[in-house]
Write an enzyme that holds these catalytic residues in place. Structure first.
Site, short mmCIF file in Angstrom:
data_model
loop_
_atom_site.label_atom_id
_atom_site.label_comp_id
_atom_site.label_asym_id
_atom_site.label_seq_id
_atom_site.Cartn_x
_atom_site.Cartn_y
_atom_site.Cartn_z
N ARG A 85 27.60 64.41 75.94
CA ARG A 85 26.93 64.94 77.13
C ARG A 85 25.57 65.54 76.81
NH1 ARG A 85 30.14 70.42 78.61
NH2 ARG A 85 31.03 70.80 76.56
N ARG A 98 31.95 67.30 80.67
CA ARG A 98 32.56 66.18 79.93
C ARG A 98 33.01 65.10 80.89
NH1 ARG A 98 34.49 71.04 77.69
NH2 ARG A 98 34.01 71.32 75.49
N HIS A 141 41.04 69.38 77.64
CA HIS A 141 39.82 69.74 76.92
C HIS A 141 38.67 69.80 77.93
CE1 HIS A 141 36.98 70.13 73.70
NE2 HIS A 141 36.36 69.01 74.01
P1 A3D Z 1 26.75 59.80 69.26
O1 A3D Z 1 26.00 60.42 68.14
O2 A3D Z 1 25.98 59.28 70.42
O3 A3D Z 1 27.62 58.60 68.65
C1 A3D Z 1 28.34 57.73 69.44
C2 A3D Z 1 28.31 56.37 68.77
O4 A3D Z 1 29.13 55.47 69.53
C3 A3D Z 1 26.91 55.75 68.68
O5 A3D Z 1 26.58 55.47 67.34
C4 A3D Z 1 27.05 54.46 69.49
O6 A3D Z 1 26.29 53.38 68.98
C5 A3D Z 1 28.53 54.19 69.38
N1 A3D Z 1 29.04 53.27 70.39
C6 A3D Z 1 28.65 53.13 71.68
N2 A3D Z 1 29.34 52.14 72.27
C7 A3D Z 1 30.18 51.65 71.33
C8 A3D Z 1 31.15 50.61 71.33
N3 A3D Z 1 31.39 49.89 72.42
N4 A3D Z 1 31.82 50.38 70.20
C9 A3D Z 1 31.59 51.11 69.09
N5 A3D Z 1 30.69 52.10 69.03
C10 A3D Z 1 29.98 52.36 70.14
O7 A3D Z 1 27.85 60.80 69.82
P2 A3D Z 1 28.70 61.91 69.01
O8 A3D Z 1 29.15 61.31 67.73
O9 A3D Z 1 27.95 63.18 69.01
O10 A3D Z 1 29.93 62.10 70.03
C11 A3D Z 1 30.85 61.05 70.24
C12 A3D Z 1 31.83 61.37 71.36
O11 A3D Z 1 32.61 62.52 71.02
C13 A3D Z 1 31.17 61.74 72.71
O12 A3D Z 1 31.89 61.13 73.76
C14 A3D Z 1 31.30 63.25 72.78
O13 A3D Z 1 31.31 63.73 74.11
C15 A3D Z 1 32.63 63.45 72.11
N6 A3D Z 1 32.88 64.80 71.60
C16 A3D Z 1 34.16 65.25 71.64
C17 A3D Z 1 34.48 66.50 71.17
C18 A3D Z 1 35.90 66.98 71.22
O14 A3D Z 1 36.22 68.01 70.64
C19 A3D Z 1 36.89 66.25 71.97
C20 A3D Z 1 33.48 67.33 70.64
C21 A3D Z 1 32.18 66.85 70.60
C22 A3D Z 1 31.89 65.57 71.08
#
Ligand code: A3D
Length: 318
Positions: free
Chosen positions: A83, A89, A176
């Site tokens: 986000r 979220r 969450h």
């Molecule tokens: P980010 O650094 O954008 O990484 C996401 C990755 O997913 C990127 O490298 C994209 O290229 C890749 N991606 C997009 N589409 C696809 C696909 N179809 N197949 C494979 N890979 C793909 O994000 P992030 O690493 O900071 O966060 C990832 C997710 O975790 C997000 O949805 C956040 O909201 C979530 N998140 C969850 C928590 C929890 O505690 C639950 C905490 C923080 C973030």
């Protein structure tokens, strides 16, 4: 004996930290998958080139081909958008459910025996979707959120009381999101109820309650606090550490009791629905769900949280 294999779907901010932590702890060989060409190969090469310095003997590789996750013992999913400031979220559901659909098909077709930990948001909905598409037994599909939410709550308590984080136990249940339920009654320092220690510190029950309420509210909004400070993206160190604790408990059959998004089977009056609860994680995956005795107020908060998750999951029309 072959080393365990850990596949990371998504090589972004969390994916990168996950790869490094898994390698540093020598949990197994790591494969990072992402749709962006060359990026997972570059990131993992960077991590692997530090192996002589860090002294780990596992391989860390990147790929754009799902075939390379074959034989995975654990798959951790972070694919999806994080986000931006001002977003909840839940605003991510449309775009991330499309991504989660293709990711789940990739896992189902290539790593049918894996223990799957989802991190992508909105967490409870993404876990539900992944389990539906993979068709894996519910003990092998779960979500990481509660370990982090509880860790945040524990950190705030430790900082407030000036005690080691190692001695604080803090629990959050539920979805969450904004409705998560940090359980004040179960928060303790080396077995001593936190409320008792706050009352000793302030010599005043009302002030102690005020301080606790502020910590509960900060816990509920903690993800947003980081999002706002970063300005771009969301928390990534702490979610990665939290998921690694879950993966480690599975791989080493530690049977740790960890707050996990798991499929309920009547606990807390909820049936056949994913939400955050206390689970025993061991070689069998989610081996047991531990149901706490909630008082009336706590149960009402849990009901409220479950209702919010149900509404969100309902919007996916699964
Ligand atoms: P980010 O650094 O954008 O990484 C996401 C990755 O997913 C990127 O490298 C994209 O290229 C890749 N991606 C997009 N589409 C696809 C696909 N179809 N197949 C494979 N890979 C793909 O994000 P992030 O690493 O900071 O966060 C990832 C997710 O975790 C997000 O949805 C956040 O909201 C979530 N998140 C969850 C928590 C929890 O505690 C639950 C905490 C923080 C973030």
């Amino acid at each position: 004996m072959a080393r365990p294999k850990i596949s990371l779907i998504g090589g972004g901010q969390i994916g990168g930290v996950l790869a490094q932590l898994c390698a540093l702890r020598e949990l197994g060989d790591v494969v990072m998958f992402d749709i962006v060409e060359n990026m997972p190969q570059g990131k993992t090469l960077d991590i692997a080139e530090a192996s002589p310095v860090d002294g780990f003997d596992v391989s860390v590789t990147g790929t754009n081909d799902y075939k390379d996750i074959a034989g995975s013992d654990v798959v951790i999913v972070t694919a999806g958008l994080p986000r931006k400031p001002g977003m909840s979220r839940d605003d991510l559901i449309e775009v991330n459910s499309k991504i989660m659909t293709s990711v789940s098909e990739g896992i189902r077709d290539n790593a049918p025996d894996a223990f799957v930990i989802i991190i992508s948001n909105p967490l409870d909905a993404m876990v539900t979707l992944c389990q539906k598409i993979t068709g894996f037994p519910s003990e092998r599909v779960c979500g990481q959120a509660g370990v982090l939410d509880s860790s945040r709550f524990a950190a705030f308590i430790a900082w407030e009381l000036g005690v080691s984080v190692k001695d604080v136990t803090a629990i959050t249940l539920g979805g969450h999101g904004d409705t998560m339920v940090p359980l004040v009654r179960y928060a303790s320092v080396a077995g001593i109820p936190v409320m008792e220690l706050l009352e000793q510190k302030y010599g005043d029950a009302a002030k102690a309650q005020e301080v606790m309420t502020a910590m509960v509210e900060r816990t509920k909004a903690a993800g947003g606090e980081v999002v706002k400070l970063l300005g771009n993206g969301s928390a990534f160190y702490s979610p990665a550490s939290s998921a690694v604790a879950m993966a480690e408990s599975f791989l080493k059959d530690q049977k740790r009791v960890l707050p996990t998004c798991a499929l309920l089977d009547g606990q807390y009056g909820v049936d056949n629905f994913y939400v955050g609860v206390h689970c025993v994680i061991g070689a069998g995956g989610i081996e047991k769900i531990l149901e706490l005795k909630l008082d009336e107020t706590e149960q009402a908060l849990m009901d409220n949280s479950v209702a919010a998750v149900k509404e969100l999951v309902g919007s996916m029309n699964l």
